[in-house]
Design a protein around this motif. Sequence first.
Motif, short mmCIF file in Angstrom:
data_model
loop_
_atom_site.label_atom_id
_atom_site.label_comp_id
_atom_site.label_asym_id
_atom_site.label_seq_id
_atom_site.Cartn_x
_atom_site.Cartn_y
_atom_site.Cartn_z
N TRP A 67 32.10 38.34 -43.42
CA TRP A 67 32.48 38.82 -44.75
C TRP A 67 33.90 38.41 -45.12
O TRP A 67 34.21 38.19 -46.28
CB TRP A 67 32.20 40.32 -44.88
N ARG A 68 34.76 38.22 -44.11
CA ARG A 68 36.11 37.71 -44.37
C ARG A 68 36.01 36.29 -44.97
O ARG A 68 36.66 35.97 -45.94
CB ARG A 68 36.92 37.71 -43.07
N ARG A 69 35.17 35.46 -44.33
CA ARG A 69 35.04 34.07 -44.81
C ARG A 69 34.47 34.03 -46.22
O ARG A 69 34.75 33.12 -46.99
CB ARG A 69 34.10 33.29 -43.90
N LEU A 113 41.86 38.47 -40.54
CA LEU A 113 41.15 39.68 -40.11
C LEU A 113 42.22 40.69 -39.70
O LEU A 113 43.00 40.43 -38.78
CB LEU A 113 40.28 39.38 -38.88
N GLN A 162 43.18 34.10 -39.51
CA GLN A 162 42.05 34.09 -40.44
C GLN A 162 42.11 35.26 -41.42
O GLN A 162 41.25 35.40 -42.28
CB GLN A 162 40.73 34.14 -39.66
N GLY A 169 32.71 41.12 -39.21
CA GLY A 169 34.00 41.04 -39.91
C GLY A 169 34.29 39.59 -40.30
O GLY A 169 34.74 39.31 -41.41
N SER A 170 33.98 38.65 -39.38
CA SER A 170 34.23 37.22 -39.65
C SER A 170 33.39 36.73 -40.81
O SER A 170 33.89 36.02 -41.70
CB SER A 170 33.90 36.36 -38.42
N SER A 175 35.88 38.92 -48.42
CA SER A 175 36.29 40.33 -48.31
C SER A 175 37.67 40.46 -47.67
O SER A 175 38.05 39.64 -46.83
CB SER A 175 35.33 41.12 -47.41
N GLU A 176 38.34 41.53 -48.06
CA GLU A 176 39.55 41.92 -47.33
C GLU A 176 39.04 42.82 -46.20
O GLU A 176 38.43 43.86 -46.48
CB GLU A 176 40.42 42.72 -48.31
N VAL A 177 39.21 42.37 -44.95
CA VAL A 177 38.55 43.08 -43.85
C VAL A 177 39.56 43.82 -42.97
O VAL A 177 40.54 43.22 -42.51
CB VAL A 177 37.73 42.09 -42.98
#
Length: 475
Positions: A200-202, A237, A235, A197-198, A205-207
């Motif tokens: 693709w968030r960085r 998430l 962050q 998740g971290s 992406s909207e996670v």
Amino acid sequence: MSDSYDVVVIGAGPAGYPAAIRAGQNKLKVACVDEWKNFDGSYAFGGTCLNAGCIPSKALLESSELYQRAKDEFSVHGIKLGGVELDLAAMQRRRASIVKTMTGGITALFKANGVLGIQGHGRLLPGNKVLVTGADGAEKPLQAKHVILASGSVPVRLRTVPHDGKHIVDSWNALEFDAVPARLGVIGAGVIGLELGSVWRRLGSEVTILEALEQLLPIVDQSIAKEAQRHFKQQGLNIKLGATVSSAAVNGAAVDVVYTDAQGEHGLQVDKLVVAVGRRPFTEGLLAGGTGVELDQRGFIQVDEQCRTNAPNVWAIGDAVRGPMLAHKGKEEGLMVADLIAGHFAEMNYKVIPSVIYTAPEIAWVGQTEEQVKTSGRPYKAGSFPFSASGRARAMEAAQGLAKIVSAKDDDEVLGIHIIGPMAGELIAEAVLAMEYSASTEDIQRTIHAHPTLSEAIHEAALAVDKKSIDGINR
Ligand code: FAD
Ligand code: AMP
């Protein structure tokens, strides 16, 4: 005619390949059989860890963190960049090339240590025979004095969330996306779910992470888990606790997810859905009838403290047996077994196995959490030190998190060390060594730590246990 070996290892992941190498170092005749194939159909040693786990995930965590820091943090250091652009294809090429170098390295290590590496499927037959089926389907029996089973684990799949490898995917697929999904869903806020998740968030992406439990990271010391939750929220998430996914279905180019929480049933639409609900031991096709090797109720190969199975001279190690599913736990078991087979003394200290979550900040711990010590009833004392008071962390623009030590009141023994902060995964090594040597809190208090370093946080946390912290506030 079957070839004869002192040791045949089935599986060349981080449990099996070190076992084979150590057996070679012990002057035993050893072969290691592995069937791992990458998406392009090529064989590769290294198992989950090198091909689809620890190494590729850390490569992407590093790249994505640098991208995010270049975008959002470099200006604080007085570094002006023009437009920061993501080249995902290059990032993925770097990840793939690191994996290739590392897995290729195992072939070289096998050679250097006299291990015969065999690519193919291994099946244990009664009487310590291993039947190897090669890529061409040809079968070859190997006779072994000892067999080490190191067949590892695979991701758990949910029946109502049918995997298609494209939209509904596992952790391996999620490391190889060739485009950043606009909306990413993750089922499970465990270590793997949080790391992916971290990443693709960085990268944009909207996670949304859906977690069935009401509590984030129940295995982690709760003061650390609470701190983590705060950072993950900052962050962006979106972690929904108490949210159990009941089903998901591909709908055109998207995935419709259904989950239930205290308020009732909800729908969520994402572009990719990662199922990260844990891993299960992998033993399919591993054991012929009559070997005497038994599995427990959860499918793990049953072993004693020294990794002996129920069958004479058959051993099992790594994710396929009880204990935490961690590469270093499997490695240590592999070394122990290879030394025991050679007649050397060897043992494994299961009480002192470190865990690391490579989010930002990183989370790392060893030993018991404060909650576990409380439940045990042993009188204890605890102290912590925030990285906001660390000069080095400030200089790094990474003054987040804390180090915490839980110690016994009676004899001052260190019972657990917990860190959330910069390089926590590296800092924990000192804690592991201290606990391996049964250090007291005073031992750490009297150990000189270089200044300014992040490791001073452990020194100060030890001082704080006895309310003697110099740079922190003693509570
Ligand atoms: P595996 O690595 O699964 O290797 C088993 C090997 O045996 C495979 O190559 C398999 O193909 C082969 N095999 C199985 N059956 C047969 C057979 N019958 N014949 C021949 N070959 C066979 N752990 C950490 O400690 N740190 C981390 O940072 C970390 N990150 C992770 C990130 C992700 C995304 C994932 C999925 C896992 C991560 N892990 C991490 C867990 C780690 O990968 C596992 O604990 C570790 O790989 C287990 O090692 P193993 O050797 O027991 O099994
Ligand atoms: P780990 O075992 O650490 O990899 O974490 C997996 C996580 O997935 C655990 O925290 C589980 O509670 C969570 N989980 C398992 N099944 C579901 C589900 N159907 N919906 C949401 N979370 C789940």
